[in-house]
Design a protein around this motif. Structure first.
Motif, PDB file in Angstrom:
ATOM      1  N   HIS A  43       0.595  -0.935  -0.036  1.00 42.04           N
ATOM      2  CA  HIS A  43      -0.122   0.029   0.019  1.00 42.04           C
ATOM      3  C   HIS A  43       0.567   1.377  -0.511  1.00 42.04           C
ATOM      4  N   LEU A  93       1.981   1.502  -3.777  1.00 46.32           N
ATOM      5  CA  LEU A  93       0.986   2.031  -4.595  1.00 46.32           C
ATOM      6  C   LEU A  93      -0.055   3.653  -4.383  1.00 46.32           C
ATOM      7  N   GLU A  94       0.602   4.290  -3.232  1.00 53.19           N
ATOM      8  CA  GLU A  94       0.038   5.325  -2.736  1.00 53.19           C
ATOM      9  C   GLU A  94       1.126   5.950  -1.885  1.00 53.19           C
TER      10      GLU A  94
END
Length: 80
Positions: free
Chosen positions: A63, A66-67
């Motif tokens: 995560h 990805l962000e």
């Protein structure tokens, strides 16, 4: 988005690094929706190979990749 985590491991060239010897033999333990379940899977995989210093398992915070613009938790808790 859930906080995806990847757990994998394999034989490393030097136990002090994450340079894996053979990417074709990487053991993909799995994808997990939270740090707690990823840590449990990591602990179980690492425990199976505890006597082999060249085997290393890691938890990757997907995560965060990805962000990356989402700030990390500042409360001191693991697993953000």
């Amino acid at each position: 988005m859930s906080k995806l985590h990847l757990v994998f491991g394999g034989r490393v060239r030097d136990p002090q690094t994450l340079e894996f010897k053979d990417l074709d033999t990487i053991d993909i333990v799995g994808l997990f929706p939270d740090y707690t379940s990823a840590e449990e899977a990591w602990r179980a995989a690492a425990q199976r190979t505890v006597d082999d210093a060249e085997m290393k398992y890691v938890v990757v915070h997907l995560h965060r990749l990805l962000e990356p613009e989402i700030p990390l938790a500042t409360d001191g808790k693991k697993g953000g």
